[in-house]
Scaffold this active site. Structure first.
Site, mmCIF file in Angstrom:
data_model
loop_
_atom_site.group_PDB
_atom_site.id
_atom_site.type_symbol
_atom_site.label_atom_id
_atom_site.label_comp_id
_atom_site.label_asym_id
_atom_site.label_seq_id
_atom_site.Cartn_x
_atom_site.Cartn_y
_atom_site.Cartn_z
ATOM 1 N N SER A 132 -9.763 -1.053 7.274
ATOM 2 C CA SER A 132 -9.185 -0.813 5.943
ATOM 3 C C SER A 132 -8.437 -1.990 5.324
ATOM 4 O O SER A 132 -8.021 -1.911 4.173
ATOM 5 C CB SER A 132 -8.245 0.391 5.992
ATOM 6 O OG SER A 132 -8.992 1.577 6.016
ATOM 7 N N SER A 164 -9.666 1.437 3.157
ATOM 8 C CA SER A 164 -8.841 2.264 2.314
ATOM 9 C C SER A 164 -7.793 1.490 1.518
ATOM 10 O O SER A 164 -7.263 2.026 0.549
ATOM 11 C CB SER A 164 -8.129 3.306 3.169
ATOM 12 O OG SER A 164 -7.211 2.669 4.054
ATOM 13 N N LYS A 171 0.852 -1.185 0.000
ATOM 14 C CA LYS A 171 0.000 0.000 0.000
ATOM 15 C C LYS A 171 0.891 1.239 0.000
ATOM 16 O O LYS A 171 1.916 1.259 0.684
ATOM 17 C CB LYS A 171 -0.881 -0.055 1.259
ATOM 18 C CG LYS A 171 -1.935 1.029 1.378
ATOM 19 C CD LYS A 171 -2.758 0.792 2.650
ATOM 20 C CE LYS A 171 -3.896 1.786 2.804
ATOM 21 N NZ LYS A 171 -4.677 1.534 4.038
#
Lengths: 487, 99
Positions: free
Chosen positions: A178, A154, A79
């Site tokens: 997330s 997210s 990420k």
């Protein structure tokens, strides 16, 4: 296409049926072929990945593979809120659009030391604030099962990359769901470890008492393999727990017999899709059939979790994001005075959701409101944690849906921030209490979208969590079809 | 607590955000709805409950006060928007203080 797993990749290398660079090429080919439609990656460093993999080929040909690390030759993605030395790291924000970190996150160093090959950085909601990845300043990410739907967030890019077979594993971060929520939406496994289990050094901070890094994988066993590498105390993160790293694969085969599975009698039902409820009920019955004892527990304060979270997380964010002032790094706006420099750099650099959260947090901490909002939220956090302590006296693992609904369509919730927040109702309590949680696919909706089963365990009891999740995965069988990309 | 246009401008100032009139008009009802939702905590009796600021029972984490290598200055300054090779440069902090 069959599911690409870490385990099979390692086994193939061990049998010497393939060499490391072939796997990295497979990842890069798949990204080239599919990512124009998915949008999982913000950056892909082909040259760096191939160079690393070819160097591994040489070691491999000399016969030294096993000694080179537990993930030797396995490609992966991070990420883009995890710092990578010399490699642009943006947090999907304009304010860090050109930021090149001078250091790497501890997890990135550990994966590199274990022989993993980083192929790229994945999309996210700006600063990890969101549940759909629509808050990225740069691009949308699409759900591999339905391109009109969100991948969740997210960590939407990391979830979609694994679901679409671009990499066998990736890392994300989970502050209020997330990792688990996008894992549920994209039909993959997502694990949020116990707070403190994995070093947060080099994770771009959102809410420091809630953030935790964890893996996305195709199987529970793969999640255990990755956890073996990334866990452990780190002197560079004083909130990482001085707890010994166990072998997370050790209990996987122990099955469900003797385990007490807790179902939550008073779970908030509002907005819970009937297909999700039925899929979770079916999973519980399957576990009962396989020897688990099912008991009822209560989490009476979980109904307040979203309200509590949306005071605590923004409060911590407003403090953490104060560092983006246009002075030492990141975007700087033209200005004549220092105050203008701060205000303009931040206003031009942050997107609307980030501004919303900074403002909620600033309000909740501001003079005259601190006791009424922030302090009350911290008190409620105590009651939410106490609920779990009581529940875990009666069971080993708590089971509930990961999300109230399967993936929603792009644009469906962007106009109403509160509706977007309520999507995290089942994932937030674990962050507030610091507990480990995992989402495992448990079925498909009539519309062909995956449904996630969430399991939670006591702090630092990932072994039992993974044992239960693996056992369930075996009983469930191969009922989650891999996504077929249209077009 | 009603979040008005004025509250938004005040909070924006505290947070060092320049919020335009249009943004403030958009943000006020949204923040009002979110804070309004959070007000359900007001209805719960929390008298005497200890606040939790952190999931782990943290104590001070200390290390020996010994110098260790840090990042080289040029690598750190490489990310700065403006610098003179030794320090980060910003507009004058004190008014009337030399250019």
């Amino acid at each position: 296409m069959s599911r690409w797993t870490v385990k099979e990749t390692l086994a193939s290398l061990q049998r010497r049926e393939s060499k490391p660079s072939e796997w990295t090429k497979r990842a890069l080919d798949r990204i080239r072929e599919a990512d124009q439609r998915i949008g999982a990656f913000l950056s892909v460093d082909e040259e760096r990945a191939l160079t690393a993999a070819r160097q591994m080929d040489e070691v491999f040909e000399d016969g030294g593979a096993q000694a080179q690390g537990a993930l030797f030759g396995v490609p992966y993605a991070l990420k883009d809120n995890l710092c990578t030395r010399g490699l642009r790291t943006t947090a999907a924000s304009r304010i860090l659009e050109n930021y090149i970190p001078p250091y790497s996150a501890t997890v990135a160093d550990k994966l590199a030391a274990a022989g993993g090959v980083l192929v790229g950085k994945t999309n996210l909601d700006e600063f990890a604030m969101g549940s759909s990845t629509e808050n990225s300043a740069f691009q949308l990410t699409r759900n591999p099962y339905r391109l009109e739907a969100v991948p969740g967030g997210s960590s939407g890019g990391s979830a979609a990359a694994v679901a679409a077979g671009m990499v066998p594993f990736s890392l994300g971060s989970d502050t209020g769901g997330s990792i688990r929520q996008p894992a549920a939406f994209c039909g993959v496994v997502g694990l949020k470890p116990t707070y403190g289990r994995v070093s947060r050094y080099g994770l771009i901070a959102f809410a420091s008492s809630l953030d935790q890094i964890g893996p996305f994988t195709q199987t529970v066993e793969d999640a255990a393999l990755v956890m073996n590498i990334i866990s452990g105390h780190d002197p560079l993160d004083s909130t990482s727990a001085p707890v010994e790293v166990e072998d997370f694969t050790a209990d996987l085969a122990k099955g469900l017999a003797g385990l007490r599975i807790g179902i939550v009698r008073d779970i908030p039902q509002e907005g819970l899709d009937s297909q999700v409820r039925e899929a979770v009920e079916k999973a519980v019955e399957a576990m009962r059939g396989a020897g688990a004892e099912v008991v009822e527990v209560e989490l009476p304060h979980s109904q307040y979790a979203v309200a509590t979270y949306y005071l605590i997380a923004p409060a911590e964010a407003s403090s953490n994001l104060a560092r983006y002032d246009g002075v030492r790094y990141g975007r700087r706006a033209d200005a004549d005075t220092l105050l203008e420099l701060y205000e303009r750099s931040r206003s031009e650099g942050f997107g609307l959701e980030v501004k919303r959260r900074i403002m909620i947090g600033t309000f909740a901490l501001s003079s005259g409101y601190y006791d009424a909002y922030y302090r009350r939220a911290q008190q409620m956090r105590t009651l939410i944690r106490d609920d779990f302590n009581r529940a875990f006296e009666r069971c080993d693992v708590i089971v509930m849906p990961t999300t109230p609904t399967p993936a929603f369509d792009i644009g469906a919730k962007t106009a109403d921030p509160l509706q977007m927040y309520l999507n995290d109702i089942y994932t937030i309590p674990a962050n507030l209490a610091g507990l480990p949680g995992i989402s495992v696919p448990c079925g498909m909706s009539a519309e062909g979208l995956p449904i996630g089963l969430q399991m939670l365990a006591k702090a630092f009891d990932e072994r039992t969590l993974l044992r239960a999740a693996h056992a369930y995965e075996q009983i469930r069988g191969d009922v989650i079809p891999a996504p077929v990309l249209e077009g | 607590m009603k979040i008005t246009h004025e509250t938004v401008q005040h909070v924006a100032k505290l947070a060092r955000l320049a919020v335009s009139e249009e943004e403030a008009r958009q943000l006020a009802p949204q923040l009002d709805e979110i804070i309004g939702y959070a007000e359900q905590l007001q209805a719960v009796d929390l008298e005497g409950v200890e606040p939790t600021s952190h999931p782990l029972p943290l104590v001070n984490v200390l290390r020996k006060d010994e110098p260790r290598p840090s990042l080289p200055r040029e690598e750190v300054l490489a990310g700065a928007p403006d610098h003179d090779g030794e320090q980060v440069r910003v507009p004058a902090v004190l008014e009337g203080y030399g250019e």
